[in-house]
Motif scaffolding. Structure first.
Motif, PDB file in Angstrom:
ATOM      1  N   GLN A 181       0.922  -1.203  -0.138  1.00 48.82           N
ATOM      2  CA  GLN A 181      -0.036  -0.090  -0.101  1.00 48.82           C
ATOM      3  C   GLN A 181       0.787   1.185  -0.071  1.00 48.82           C
ATOM      4  O   GLN A 181       1.976   1.406   0.567  1.00 48.82           O
ATOM      5  CB  GLN A 181      -0.829   0.088   1.183  1.00 48.82           C
ATOM      6  N   THR A 182       0.339   2.172  -0.575  1.00 45.34           N
ATOM      7  CA  THR A 182       1.219   3.515  -0.832  1.00 45.34           C
ATOM      8  C   THR A 182       0.503   4.588   0.323  1.00 45.34           C
ATOM      9  O   THR A 182      -0.629   4.420   0.851  1.00 45.34           O
ATOM     10  CB  THR A 182       0.740   4.271  -2.010  1.00 45.34           C
TER      11      THR A 182
ATOM     12  N   ALA B 273      -0.461   7.759   1.695  1.00 43.99           N
ATOM     13  CA  ALA B 273      -1.048   8.844   1.360  1.00 43.99           C
ATOM     14  C   ALA B 273      -0.436  10.262   2.093  1.00 43.99           C
ATOM     15  O   ALA B 273      -0.437  11.311   1.775  1.00 43.99           O
ATOM     16  CB  ALA B 273      -2.389   9.052   1.261  1.00 43.99           C
ATOM     17  N   GLN B 274      -0.587  10.023   3.483  1.00 43.03           N
ATOM     18  CA  GLN B 274      -0.314  11.120   4.522  1.00 43.03           C
ATOM     19  C   GLN B 274       0.170  10.441   6.021  1.00 43.03           C
ATOM     20  O   GLN B 274      -0.293   9.318   6.285  1.00 43.03           O
ATOM     21  CB  GLN B 274      -1.493  11.792   4.761  1.00 43.03           C
TER      22      GLN B 274
ATOM     23  N   ASN C  82       5.930  10.025   2.953  1.00 44.18           N
ATOM     24  CA  ASN C  82       4.789  10.243   2.235  1.00 44.18           C
ATOM     25  C   ASN C  82       5.288   9.801   0.866  1.00 44.18           C
ATOM     26  O   ASN C  82       6.180  10.015   0.181  1.00 44.18           O
ATOM     27  CB  ASN C  82       4.469  11.717   2.149  1.00 44.18           C
ATOM     28  N   GLY C  83       4.184   8.970  -0.002  1.00 44.48           N
ATOM     29  CA  GLY C  83       4.286   8.755  -1.388  1.00 44.48           C
ATOM     30  C   GLY C  83       4.943   7.427  -1.489  1.00 44.48           C
ATOM     31  O   GLY C  83       4.985   6.842  -2.561  1.00 44.48           O
TER      32      GLY C  83
ATOM     33  N   LEU D 289      -3.110   5.362   4.282  1.00 46.21           N
ATOM     34  CA  LEU D 289      -2.987   4.774   3.179  1.00 46.21           C
ATOM     35  C   LEU D 289      -3.834   4.885   2.009  1.00 46.21           C
ATOM     36  O   LEU D 289      -4.932   5.431   2.315  1.00 46.21           O
ATOM     37  CB  LEU D 289      -2.920   3.239   3.332  1.00 46.21           C
ATOM     38  N   HIS D 290      -3.456   4.836   0.714  1.00 53.79           N
ATOM     39  CA  HIS D 290      -4.438   4.930  -0.251  1.00 53.79           C
ATOM     40  C   HIS D 290      -5.436   4.262  -0.530  1.00 53.79           C
ATOM     41  O   HIS D 290      -6.557   4.579  -0.916  1.00 53.79           O
ATOM     42  CB  HIS D 290      -3.502   5.141  -1.712  1.00 53.79           C
TER      43      HIS D 290
ATOM     44  N   THR E 199      -6.407   3.326   7.686  1.00 54.25           N
ATOM     45  CA  THR E 199      -5.283   4.097   8.473  1.00 54.25           C
ATOM     46  C   THR E 199      -4.662   3.047   9.582  1.00 54.25           C
ATOM     47  O   THR E 199      -5.351   2.385  10.173  1.00 54.25           O
ATOM     48  CB  THR E 199      -6.083   5.281   9.273  1.00 54.25           C
TER      49      THR E 199
END
Length: 270
Positions: free
Chosen positions: A21-22, A24-25, A46-47, A98-99, A103
């Motif tokens: 998983q990417t 996101a924040q 991040n990212g 996560l994207h 969370t």
């Protein structure tokens, strides 16, 4: 305090939701943990994609393409998977959003846990000098025997030393010594190879059983889905001072060693 089985239970609980998983924040609400959370943690993570979630001793590694977040639960920390958008509460210090919409939330009322950043986790000063994993092929009774020669420290303290072997916390040290029939105050250097082989096997069996049962239910520990472990129901000596020994019915004795509760049988453990 979460011990190795609780940390491994947490790893197994969060890994399916996080791996691949990417991020996101990263939200750091309170960075004042055991060590300050790095100010650039969000910028570093991040990212990036969480490739694997691994455990070393009582540390969790969130391995990204570039670098690793090193997480320790401390005395009261937990990692929870949040899927319903529940708002953060008082002791929810860090979120990884996560994207996927999930969370990963870190809660730590006592703030003795940590979130650190490393380019390479295995060379980090907290990790580099650790002993072998107790469930690895490297950990044997012969290894304990060889390391213990000329040691005057009590055997309970010896097996709880993370430079000797990692993850044998107080609860499991009590249980393993009982299973092996070894008095917790016996000098480490005066225990035979045969008895160390029994002790190593007891450590492996007890930790493996605790992991399968989801860890030991402790006051402050909840795993990633909020359910406690159930290994406490299988404890034979820890927390049972004054009760009859399950083998010989001698009342179990409790003493303090290095500030920790130590329970043993005066009849069975020599």
């Amino acid at each position: 305090m979460p011990e190795l089985p609780e940390v491994e239970t947490t790893r197994r609980g969060i890994a399916p939701h996080c791996e691949g998983q990417t991020i996101a924040q990263v939200k750091v609400r309170n960075g004042s943990l055991r060590w300050p959370v790095p100010g650039d943690l969000a910028a570093q993570m991040n990212g990036q994609v969480i490739r694997t979630v691994e455990r070393r001793a009582k540390y969790l590694f969130l391995n990204l393409d570039h670098g690793t977040a090193i997480v320790h639960l401390g005395m009261s920390g937990s990692l929870r998977i949040i899927t319903d958008g529940a708002p953060a509460e008082k002791h929810d210090h860090i979120d990884l959003v996560l994207h996927s919409g999930v969370t990963l939330r870190f809660n730590d009322p006592r703030r003795f846990g940590c979130w650190l950043w490393a380019d390479s986790a295995e060379t980090h000063p907290l990790i580099a000098s650790l002993g072998p994993e107790p469930l690895s092929a490297e950990f044997t009774g012969r290894m304990l025997f060889q390391l213990s020669r000329s040691r005057n420290t009590p055997v309970k303290s010896f097996i709880m030393d993370s430079h000797v072997v990692v993850g044998v916390g107080n609860i499991y040290a009590n249980e393993a010594l009982f299973h092996a029939g070894i008095h917790p105050k016996r000098k480490a250097g005066r225990i035979s190879l045969d008895r160390y082989q029994r002790l190593a096997e007891a450590i492996r069996e007890i930790l493996s059983a605790a992991i399968l049962m989801g860890g030991t239910t402790l006051r402050d520990f909840v795993n990633s889905d909020g359910k406690p472990g159930y290994f406490a129901q299988s404890l034979l000596v820890y927390g049972r001072a004054g009760e009859p020994c399950p083998n010989c019915e001698t009342p179990l004795k409790e003493i303090r060693m290095n500030g920790r509760s130590t329970v043993y049988c005066t009849g069975c453990q020599r």
